[in-house]
Design a protein around this motif. Structure first.
Motif, mmCIF file in Angstrom:
data_model
loop_
_atom_site.group_PDB
_atom_site.id
_atom_site.type_symbol
_atom_site.label_atom_id
_atom_site.label_comp_id
_atom_site.label_asym_id
_atom_site.label_seq_id
_atom_site.Cartn_x
_atom_site.Cartn_y
_atom_site.Cartn_z
ATOM 1 N N VAL A 151 0.864 -1.189 0.000
ATOM 2 C CA VAL A 151 0.000 0.000 0.000
ATOM 3 C C VAL A 151 0.895 1.232 0.000
ATOM 4 O O VAL A 151 1.791 1.348 0.847
ATOM 5 N N TYR A 152 0.651 2.152 -0.914
ATOM 6 C CA TYR A 152 1.415 3.398 -0.989
ATOM 7 C C TYR A 152 0.464 4.578 -0.774
ATOM 8 O O TYR A 152 -0.635 4.608 -1.343
ATOM 9 N N VAL A 153 0.923 5.523 0.031
ATOM 10 C CA VAL A 153 0.110 6.701 0.359
ATOM 11 C C VAL A 153 0.992 7.946 0.307
ATOM 12 O O VAL A 153 2.102 7.931 0.846
ATOM 13 N N PRO A 154 0.528 9.034 -0.305
ATOM 14 C CA PRO A 154 1.243 10.303 -0.175
ATOM 15 C C PRO A 154 0.752 11.040 1.073
ATOM 16 O O PRO A 154 -0.302 11.673 1.056
ATOM 17 N N ALA A 155 1.503 10.912 2.175
ATOM 18 C CA ALA A 155 1.088 11.554 3.427
ATOM 19 C C ALA A 155 0.988 13.066 3.227
ATOM 20 O O ALA A 155 1.914 13.686 2.705
ATOM 21 N N GLU A 156 -0.117 13.659 3.659
ATOM 22 C CA GLU A 156 -0.349 15.088 3.401
ATOM 23 C C GLU A 156 0.544 15.997 4.249
ATOM 24 O O GLU A 156 0.741 17.162 3.904
ATOM 25 N N PHE A 157 1.033 15.471 5.358
ATOM 26 C CA PHE A 157 2.010 16.174 6.191
ATOM 27 C C PHE A 157 3.210 15.248 6.359
ATOM 28 O O PHE A 157 3.113 14.053 6.079
ATOM 29 N N LEU A 217 -1.286 11.104 17.919
ATOM 30 C CA LEU A 217 -0.380 11.519 16.848
ATOM 31 C C LEU A 217 -0.942 11.012 15.524
ATOM 32 O O LEU A 217 -0.740 9.860 15.143
ATOM 33 N N THR A 218 -1.668 11.850 14.835
ATOM 34 C CA THR A 218 -2.303 11.484 13.566
ATOM 35 C C THR A 218 -2.169 12.634 12.576
ATOM 36 O O THR A 218 -1.808 13.754 12.946
ATOM 37 N N SER A 219 -2.519 12.361 11.330
ATOM 38 C CA SER A 219 -2.547 13.427 10.325
ATOM 39 C C SER A 219 -3.557 14.499 10.709
ATOM 40 O O SER A 219 -3.361 15.689 10.413
ATOM 41 N N PHE A 220 -4.646 14.099 11.351
ATOM 42 C CA PHE A 220 -5.664 15.072 11.748
ATOM 43 C C PHE A 220 -5.109 16.060 12.770
ATOM 44 O O PHE A 220 -5.389 17.268 12.702
ATOM 45 N N GLY A 244 2.965 15.797 -1.106
ATOM 46 C CA GLY A 244 2.792 14.703 -0.155
ATOM 47 C C GLY A 244 4.116 13.962 -0.005
ATOM 48 O O GLY A 244 4.954 13.975 -0.905
ATOM 49 N N TRP A 245 4.279 13.324 1.167
ATOM 50 C CA TRP A 245 5.513 12.566 1.396
ATOM 51 C C TRP A 245 5.163 11.070 1.325
ATOM 52 O O TRP A 245 4.363 10.589 2.124
ATOM 53 N N PRO A 246 5.756 10.325 0.398
ATOM 54 C CA PRO A 246 5.350 8.930 0.209
ATOM 55 C C PRO A 246 5.685 8.041 1.412
ATOM 56 O O PRO A 246 6.783 8.101 1.956
ATOM 57 N N VAL A 247 4.708 7.226 1.789
ATOM 58 C CA VAL A 247 4.912 6.189 2.804
ATOM 59 C C VAL A 247 4.374 4.877 2.248
ATOM 60 O O VAL A 247 3.525 4.853 1.359
ATOM 61 N N LYS A 248 4.890 3.764 2.786
ATOM 62 C CA LYS A 248 4.554 2.440 2.266
ATOM 63 C C LYS A 248 4.198 1.502 3.404
ATOM 64 O O LYS A 248 4.823 1.531 4.474
ATOM 65 N N LEU A 249 3.215 0.671 3.174
ATOM 66 C CA LEU A 249 2.865 -0.426 4.075
ATOM 67 C C LEU A 249 3.084 -1.724 3.297
ATOM 68 O O LEU A 249 2.317 -2.058 2.395
#
Length: 392
Positions: free
Chosen positions: A273-279, A304-307, A367-372
């Protein structure tokens, strides 16, 4: 969905009249009243954004306030209900005489209140903007990227960084969001010259069984799938793919699934799973980029969340503008200052924030890419810099 809102909006008109009749006059020497409208209860909640904004304001008050005046922060629950969202805005703007709204986070409040904010000449720096009205109103400027730029970013990462082929989309549509998701996909196509292999815009929110949608996508030859889900939906979709033995698929998702709880719930994610983290990713505890935010949230027992990142930044931006003001701090002067502010940079975002005079506010494009990865149950940083939507 709009038809569903109409009775509530009719009630809101009545609330407006009542609120207008009760509105008082702000004290120029008293506390600076700031508000927010939030989904604190109901089917989908976002409490961390306003909690984080409050923590920022409390810290500012403890340090002496703004020009000697304290921030009085009113965070009201819209319960995910249109009538409650309308009433909350009118209580804050008409009743409490707030100078601005900061840190709001709700599935519906922008759509319900955007016109009212224009009417009352009050501005809102949302912590987390969700619906299209958050990004298409002259009076609302969210601190986050938002789901539409998020979708363009995740497609760009899939095609231009991971070099994936046969990319597809499964879209969950609420209200009037379909044209905005199509525009996000078109933006990716204009940049890359590529087209999606398959698009299904009939995928339901809160579906009981996603197997039929997964079977059709696999039969269409999809090797990577972008989806705009909330966490439970994505978990159901990945489990449906797992049950079908679909292992050679990469998921290109949005920040809406970027949480520790989601990572713990997903053990089989195909090719990941790839996500562009908004922060800047909050799951990187060692980064100095997030230290100030992390320390403040930890001291106040805020998740500690994106929200909470969005609410924190919204309040920080607002305070910086207020501290630079001269003269009275009123709704009129705050609105003028936000319209004329200089861009503010922060290490937690890849795009400087500015409210400005624009008729729309959708300028955060990084966005900063993160991976699961499958079997890891944890998020990993998947890039060394911000991924940005190229300006054309």
């Amino acid at each position: 969905m709009m038809r569903k809102f109409l009775p509530a909006l009719a009630s809101a008109v009545l609330v407006t009249l009542v609120a207008a009749g009760c509105a008082g006059t702000a004290d120029p020497n008293g506390p600076i009243v700031v508000g927010s409208v939030n989904a604190l209860s109901g089917p989908a909640t976002f409490p961390e954004s306003s909690q984080a904004a409050k923590a920022v304001f409390d810290a500012a008050n403890a340090a002496g306030g703004v020009h000697g005046r304290k921030i009085e922060y009113h965070a009201i629950d819209d319960k995910g209900d249109p009538a409650a969202a309308a009433a909350a805005a009118r209580e804050i703007v008409g009743g409490d005489q707030a100078v601005a709204l900061v840190g709001s986070s709700s599935l519906i409040e922008c759509q319900i209140n955007a016109k009212y904010y224009q009417q009352e000449k009050v501005l809102s720096i949302s912590g987390i903007g969700v619906d299209p009205s958050c990004f298409t109103s002259p009076n609302i400027g969210p601190a986050n990227v938002g789901p539409f730029h998020d979708m363009t970013l995740t497609l760009l990462y899939g095609s231009e960084v991971l070099h994936l082929q046969d990319m597809c989309a499964l879209l969950e549509i609420a209200g009037n969001t379909l044209p905005y998701y199509r525009a996000a996909i078109d933006e990716w196509s204009k940049i890359t010259g590529k087209k999606l292999k398959y698009v299904d815009a009939t995928v339901p929110y809160n579906g009981s069984d996603y197997t039929p949608y997964i079977v059709k996508a696999r039969a269409a030859g999809c090797k990577a799938v972008t989806v705009n889900p909330v966490e439970p939906d994505s978990i159901g979709q990945l489990k449906a793919a797992q049950a079908q033995g679909w292992k050679d698929v990469t998921w290109l998702l949005l920040t809406s699934v970027y949480s520790e709880q989601y990572a713990k719930a997903v053990s089989d994610a195909g090719k990941g799973v790839y996500v562009p983290a908004e922060f800047y990713p909050f799951t990187d505890p060692s980064s100095p980029r997030t230290k100030e935010w992390r320390d403040l949230m930890t001291r106040n027992n805020i998740p500690l969340t994106s929200f909470s990142q969005g609410g924190y930044l919204a309040a920080k931006y607002f305070l910086q503008v207020l501290n630079g003001m001269q003269g009275d701090i009123t709704r009129e002067s705050v609105t003028k200052a936000l319209r004329e502010m200089k861009p503010i940079t922060d290490p937690m975002v890849g795009t400087p924030y500015v409210f400005g005079p624009g008729q729309t506010h959708h300028d955060n494009i990084a966005g900063w890419p993160v991976k699961l990865a499958t079997g890891t149950n944890r998020w990993e940083i998947s890039g060394t810099d911000w991924l940005r939507i190229p300006r054309r």
